[in-house]
Design a protein around this motif. Structure first.
Motif, mmCIF file in Angstrom:
data_model
loop_
_atom_site.group_PDB
_atom_site.id
_atom_site.type_symbol
_atom_site.label_atom_id
_atom_site.label_comp_id
_atom_site.label_asym_id
_atom_site.label_seq_id
_atom_site.Cartn_x
_atom_site.Cartn_y
_atom_site.Cartn_z
ATOM 1 N N LYS A 271 -1.304 13.810 10.728
ATOM 2 C CA LYS A 271 -0.035 12.724 10.523
ATOM 3 C C LYS A 271 -0.623 11.952 10.793
ATOM 4 O O LYS A 271 -1.665 11.255 12.087
ATOM 5 C CB LYS A 271 1.096 13.230 11.131
ATOM 6 N N VAL A 272 -0.152 10.847 9.991
ATOM 7 C CA VAL A 272 -0.442 9.584 9.815
ATOM 8 C C VAL A 272 0.808 8.712 10.160
ATOM 9 O O VAL A 272 0.829 8.622 9.325
ATOM 10 C CB VAL A 272 -2.177 8.619 9.188
ATOM 11 N N LYS A 273 0.879 7.604 11.344
ATOM 12 C CA LYS A 273 1.933 6.919 10.985
ATOM 13 C C LYS A 273 1.201 5.200 10.758
ATOM 14 O O LYS A 273 0.834 4.969 11.672
ATOM 15 C CB LYS A 273 2.557 6.918 12.488
ATOM 16 N N SER A 274 2.799 4.826 10.601
ATOM 17 C CA SER A 274 1.874 3.506 9.404
ATOM 18 C C SER A 274 2.973 2.361 9.899
ATOM 19 O O SER A 274 4.100 3.062 10.260
ATOM 20 C CB SER A 274 1.887 3.708 8.053
ATOM 21 N N VAL A 275 2.942 1.514 9.876
ATOM 22 C CA VAL A 275 4.114 0.616 10.027
ATOM 23 C C VAL A 275 5.280 0.333 9.050
ATOM 24 O O VAL A 275 4.826 0.876 8.019
ATOM 25 C CB VAL A 275 3.332 -0.941 10.052
ATOM 26 N N SER A 276 5.920 0.179 9.221
ATOM 27 C CA SER A 276 7.906 0.720 8.868
ATOM 28 C C SER A 276 7.649 -0.985 7.911
ATOM 29 O O SER A 276 7.573 -2.113 7.809
ATOM 30 C CB SER A 276 8.518 0.094 9.436
ATOM 31 N N LYS A 277 7.403 -0.286 6.143
ATOM 32 C CA LYS A 277 7.899 -1.097 5.359
ATOM 33 C C LYS A 277 8.637 -2.228 5.509
ATOM 34 O O LYS A 277 8.583 -3.330 5.019
ATOM 35 C CB LYS A 277 7.746 -0.296 3.818
ATOM 36 N N MET A 278 10.186 -1.448 5.637
ATOM 37 C CA MET A 278 11.287 -2.395 5.921
ATOM 38 C C MET A 278 11.366 -3.106 6.749
ATOM 39 O O MET A 278 11.719 -4.106 6.722
ATOM 40 C CB MET A 278 12.145 -1.289 6.274
ATOM 41 N N ASP A 279 10.962 -3.479 7.984
ATOM 42 C CA ASP A 279 10.012 -4.042 9.027
ATOM 43 C C ASP A 279 8.576 -4.972 8.785
ATOM 44 O O ASP A 279 9.506 -6.731 9.191
ATOM 45 C CB ASP A 279 9.813 -3.409 10.204
ATOM 46 N N ALA A 280 8.355 -4.463 7.589
ATOM 47 C CA ALA A 280 7.186 -5.833 7.230
ATOM 48 C C ALA A 280 7.612 -6.575 6.593
ATOM 49 O O ALA A 280 7.738 -7.750 6.823
ATOM 50 C CB ALA A 280 6.072 -5.199 6.773
ATOM 51 N N LEU B 141 -3.839 -0.343 8.181
ATOM 52 C CA LEU B 141 -2.349 0.027 8.299
ATOM 53 C C LEU B 141 -1.984 1.054 9.337
ATOM 54 O O LEU B 141 -0.804 1.586 10.318
ATOM 55 C CB LEU B 141 -1.479 0.255 7.348
ATOM 56 N N ALA B 142 -3.382 2.065 9.936
ATOM 57 C CA ALA B 142 -2.639 3.371 10.698
ATOM 58 C C ALA B 142 -2.307 3.509 12.315
ATOM 59 O O ALA B 142 -3.596 2.259 12.744
ATOM 60 C CB ALA B 142 -3.311 4.348 10.918
ATOM 61 N N GLN B 143 -1.460 3.374 12.669
ATOM 62 C CA GLN B 143 -0.838 2.891 13.876
ATOM 63 C C GLN B 143 -1.123 3.974 14.762
ATOM 64 O O GLN B 143 -1.648 4.106 15.868
ATOM 65 C CB GLN B 143 0.734 2.311 14.343
ATOM 66 N N GLU B 144 -0.556 5.320 14.753
ATOM 67 C CA GLU B 144 -0.988 5.943 15.492
ATOM 68 C C GLU B 144 -1.304 7.695 14.648
ATOM 69 O O GLU B 144 -0.549 7.825 13.218
ATOM 70 C CB GLU B 144 0.044 6.718 15.459
ATOM 71 N N VAL B 145 -2.846 8.534 14.984
ATOM 72 C CA VAL B 145 -2.347 9.737 14.348
ATOM 73 C C VAL B 145 -2.833 10.815 15.338
ATOM 74 O O VAL B 145 -2.669 11.042 16.742
ATOM 75 C CB VAL B 145 -4.271 9.747 14.088
ATOM 76 N N VAL C 26 0.753 -1.099 0.120
ATOM 77 C CA VAL C 26 -0.045 -0.190 -0.165
ATOM 78 C C VAL C 26 1.011 1.129 0.009
ATOM 79 O O VAL C 26 1.769 1.548 0.753
ATOM 80 C CB VAL C 26 -1.215 0.056 1.271
ATOM 81 N N PRO C 27 0.664 1.725 -1.075
ATOM 82 C CA PRO C 27 1.092 3.063 -0.715
ATOM 83 C C PRO C 27 1.283 4.209 0.337
ATOM 84 O O PRO C 27 0.450 4.468 0.697
ATOM 85 C CB PRO C 27 0.583 4.156 -1.796
ATOM 86 N N VAL C 28 2.127 4.884 0.765
ATOM 87 C CA VAL C 28 2.674 5.624 2.201
ATOM 88 C C VAL C 28 0.847 6.645 2.258
ATOM 89 O O VAL C 28 0.194 6.998 3.310
ATOM 90 C CB VAL C 28 3.423 6.124 2.655
ATOM 91 N N GLY C 29 0.672 6.975 0.428
ATOM 92 C CA GLY C 29 -0.544 8.268 0.921
ATOM 93 C C GLY C 29 -1.387 7.350 0.383
ATOM 94 O O GLY C 29 -2.643 7.948 1.133
ATOM 95 N N GLY C 30 -1.547 6.694 0.672
ATOM 96 C CA GLY C 30 -3.134 5.931 0.748
ATOM 97 C C GLY C 30 -3.141 5.481 2.221
ATOM 98 O O GLY C 30 -4.671 4.541 2.134
ATOM 99 N N ILE C 31 -2.918 5.927 3.290
ATOM 100 C CA ILE C 31 -2.850 5.293 4.680
ATOM 101 C C ILE C 31 -4.197 6.670 5.094
ATOM 102 O O ILE C 31 -3.213 7.406 5.242
ATOM 103 C CB ILE C 31 -1.789 4.922 5.386
ATOM 104 N N ASP C 32 -4.074 7.139 5.594
ATOM 105 C CA ASP C 32 -5.745 7.182 6.229
ATOM 106 C C ASP C 32 -5.310 7.156 7.502
ATOM 107 O O ASP C 32 -5.615 5.779 7.379
ATOM 108 C CB ASP C 32 -6.944 8.366 5.666
ATOM 109 N N GLU C 33 -5.620 8.233 8.273
ATOM 110 C CA GLU C 33 -7.156 7.628 9.376
ATOM 111 C C GLU C 33 -7.617 6.218 10.085
ATOM 112 O O GLU C 33 -7.777 5.856 10.862
ATOM 113 C CB GLU C 33 -6.849 8.676 10.149
#
Length: 159
Positions: free
Chosen positions: A107-116, A90-94, A79-86
């Motif tokens: 601001k929406v914080k998501s899971v790290s793509k690299m960690d995933a 995948l939204a972890q923190e708003v 999922v593109p980072v810009g596609g993650i809203d609140e």
């Protein structure tokens, strides 16, 4: 089971301490006596069995299958980072910034793509030559995502 015993079990299974659950179930006493009363209730085989059943059911509802986790991780990578809203799963923190009493930025914080991706590599056995064939639908989705990413890199390299 008596109604207060049922309530005690429900409250205890919901995460309350034994003393809180005992008092919350309607037993009237001091906290010291509530602790003793809770221990006595838990010694009742019917109460203990009901609590074990509720805890087992809660664990089953919370459990995620391996395929579900692989699919979630694939989603996190794709999922593109810009596609993650609140509201996105995948939204972890708003965080909302306010200016003049109005929301000026979200601001929406998501899971790290690299960690995933690292976790997927480990789960799928792709480290140190441990490669194996995909087992479930989710792993096949990951295979497809890797092929797409690889083709994209080749096309980018040609440019």
């Amino acid at each position: 089971m008596l109604p207060r015993q049922e309530r005690f079990v429900e409250l205890l299974a919901s995460g309350m301490s034994q003393t809180e659950a005992y008092l919350g179930a309607g037993y009237r006493c001091t906290a010291k006596h509530a602790s003793k009363g809770a221990n006595q209730l838990l010694g009742n085989p019917e109460v203990a069995a009901a609590l074990a059943r509720l805890q087992r059911e809660a664990a089953e509802r919370a459990a995620m299958s391996r395929d579900e986790l692989v699919a979630w991780l694939c989603n996190a990578v794709r999922v593109p980072v810009g596609g993650i809203d609140e509201e996105h799963p995948l939204a972890q923190e708003v965080t909302r910034d306010y200016r003049g009493g109005e929301v000026s930025r979200v601001k929406v914080k998501s899971v790290s793509k690299m960690d995933a991706a690292k976790l997927l590599v480990a789960m799928l056995g792709w480290m140190k030559g441990e490669r194996r064939e995909p087992e479930g639908k989710a792993e096949m989705l990951w295979e497809e995502a890797l092929r797409e990413m690889g083709e994209g890199e080749k096309e980018d390299f040609k440019k």
